[in-house]
Design an enzyme around this catalytic site. Structure first.
Site, mmCIF file in Angstrom:
data_model
loop_
_atom_site.group_PDB
_atom_site.id
_atom_site.type_symbol
_atom_site.label_atom_id
_atom_site.label_comp_id
_atom_site.label_asym_id
_atom_site.label_seq_id
_atom_site.Cartn_x
_atom_site.Cartn_y
_atom_site.Cartn_z
ATOM 1 N N LYS A 61 0.839 -1.199 0.000
ATOM 2 C CA LYS A 61 0.000 0.000 0.000
ATOM 3 C C LYS A 61 0.876 1.252 0.000
ATOM 4 O O LYS A 61 0.636 2.185 -0.767
ATOM 5 C CB LYS A 61 -0.937 -0.002 1.219
ATOM 6 C CG LYS A 61 -2.098 -0.968 1.080
ATOM 7 C CD LYS A 61 -2.842 -1.208 2.398
ATOM 8 C CE LYS A 61 -3.896 -2.291 2.187
ATOM 9 N NZ LYS A 61 -4.522 -2.770 3.428
ATOM 10 N N GLN A 105 -5.073 -1.322 9.476
ATOM 11 C CA GLN A 105 -5.006 -2.675 8.917
ATOM 12 C C GLN A 105 -5.651 -3.676 9.873
ATOM 13 O O GLN A 105 -5.391 -3.658 11.079
ATOM 14 C CB GLN A 105 -3.530 -3.036 8.658
ATOM 15 C CG GLN A 105 -3.311 -4.358 7.976
ATOM 16 C CD GLN A 105 -3.799 -4.401 6.524
ATOM 17 O OE1 GLN A 105 -3.882 -3.366 5.858
ATOM 18 N NE2 GLN A 105 -4.141 -5.573 6.045
ATOM 19 N N ASP A 128 -11.366 2.845 3.699
ATOM 20 C CA ASP A 128 -11.811 1.451 3.653
ATOM 21 C C ASP A 128 -13.321 1.357 3.436
ATOM 22 O O ASP A 128 -13.826 0.289 3.073
ATOM 23 C CB ASP A 128 -11.489 0.759 4.989
ATOM 24 C CG ASP A 128 -10.225 -0.073 4.961
ATOM 25 O OD1 ASP A 128 -9.890 -0.597 3.886
ATOM 26 O OD2 ASP A 128 -9.589 -0.204 6.029
HETATM 27 N N1 GUN Z 1 -7.016 -6.653 5.948
HETATM 28 C C1 GUN Z 1 -7.229 -7.382 4.825
HETATM 29 N N2 GUN Z 1 -7.874 -6.647 3.898
HETATM 30 C C2 GUN Z 1 -8.070 -5.427 4.445
HETATM 31 C C3 GUN Z 1 -8.663 -4.232 3.966
HETATM 32 O O1 GUN Z 1 -9.177 -4.134 2.846
HETATM 33 N N3 GUN Z 1 -8.644 -3.185 4.828
HETATM 34 C C4 GUN Z 1 -8.118 -3.260 6.069
HETATM 35 N N4 GUN Z 1 -8.160 -2.185 6.850
HETATM 36 N N5 GUN Z 1 -7.549 -4.362 6.544
HETATM 37 C C5 GUN Z 1 -7.531 -5.431 5.726
#
Ligand code: GUN
Length: 313
Positions: A61, A105, A128
């Site tokens: 990311k 996350q 998100d």
């Molecule tokens: N963990 C796995 N996929 C995601 C996601 O799309 N967003 C977040 N915040 N954590 C994750």
């Protein structure tokens, strides 16, 4: 040609290529925002603990955020971080005008309640799309300045579907899986496109028959190759959200190579479907690309600017 049905192999929907194009459109939009408005979108990602898969995601990311020309702020907190300490970090990021998007996350360590943390994120920075305000905005079809930030994975699926099929109006869509992250928002997005939506799940009776009704079949259950070829209506468009790592059979040493498979038995389904996303290289690469797009959207709205339409490939 005889009257006997001749099945051509399905079109393979190349999510990797589409995601690359989307990242390019994001980078171009960022360039314009910098030049015309002196605005550099910023994304803050918070990682608590050392979960190896989460570390890989967070690194990707950050890298892709920088490649798109945006500012990336990475906050790594120890596994033992208290909920109050994480809430204090979220409050700091909410108040920081250079931060337009915040992502905490998941999963979080056991001492922290994810819903409490998500609820503390400014909904306008919730890239998100997990905050109840964004879920509610999606469900009620809010538009303009009140339009939701949409969860990245279902948003990516919708972009691929619209790119491949164009207008989705009137199509029968079956979403298998009812998670807050994928299944539920996917159903809402398809409903907003005027599909007839069925959300199926582990308690659905005669799941194969329900799936066979689908013009659009979205699999988001997290069970390797659960959806078989004879569950797919001939010509249907199949979107496979699953990413399941399979260890090599009979190799207890772990020395063999593991492989990734989706929730759909690909080799069977590809012979029946009209189009299908592969695993890997289908939905997976779309998620981070959509996160970047959501960050641009959030930055524009924060400045009172109309966000660009980045989804049309
Ligand atoms: N963990 C796995 N996929 C995601 C996601 O799309 N967003 C977040 N915040 N954590 C994750």
């Amino acid at each position: 040609m005889s009257d006997t049905a001749v099945s051509a192999a399905a079109t393979v929907i190349d999510g990797k290529a589409f995601a690359q194009g989307l990242r390019g459109r994001v980078a171009a939009a960022v360039e314009t925002l910098k030049r015309d408005h002196g605005l550099t979108p910023g994304l803050a990602v918070v990682l608590v603990g050392e979960d190896p898969a989460s570390q890989v995601y967070v690194r990707s990311k950050g890298k892709q955020t920088v490649e798109a020309g945006m500012n990336s702020y990475e906050h790594r907190l120890p596994e033992t971080t208290s909920q109050d300490a994480l809430l204090a970090k979220v409050a700091e990021l909410n108040a920081d005008p250079a931060v337009h998007g915040i992502l905490v996350q998941l999963p979080l360590p056991a001492q922290i309640d994810a819903q409490t943390v998500i609820a503390a994120i400014d909904p306008n920075k919730d890239v998100d799309g997990f905050h109840v305000i964004n879920a509610g905005r999606l469900m009620t079809g809010a538009t303009g300045a009140a339009a939701p930030l949409v969860p990245c994975t279902p948003l990516g699926c919708l972009m691929l579907l619209k790119h491949h099929l164009g207008n989705l109006s009137g199509l029968d869509a079956v979403v298998v899986g009812r998670s807050n992250i994928v299944g539920k928002p996917m159903g809402q997005l398809l409903l907003a496109e005027s599909c007839t939506v069925t959300t199926a799940h582990s308690r659905t009776r005669d799941l194969p028959a329900v799936c066979r009704r689908a013009d659009i079949l979205v699999a988001a259950v997290g069970r390797p190759e659960m959806i078989r070829g004879d569950w797919v209506k001939p010509g249907a468009t199949v979107i496979d959200v699953g990413i399941n790592r399979i260890d090599p059979a009979g190799d207890a040493s772990g020395g063999g190579k593991s492989r990734l498979v989706g929730d759909v038995a690909y080799d069977e389904a590809v012979a029946v479907a009209g189009a299908i996303t592969p695993v890997p290289g289908g939905v997976g690469p779309m998620t981070i690309a959509c996160l970047l797009a959501n960050t641009v959207t959030a930055a524009c709205r924060a400045q009172g600017l109309t966000p660009p339409d980045l989804g049309a490939g």
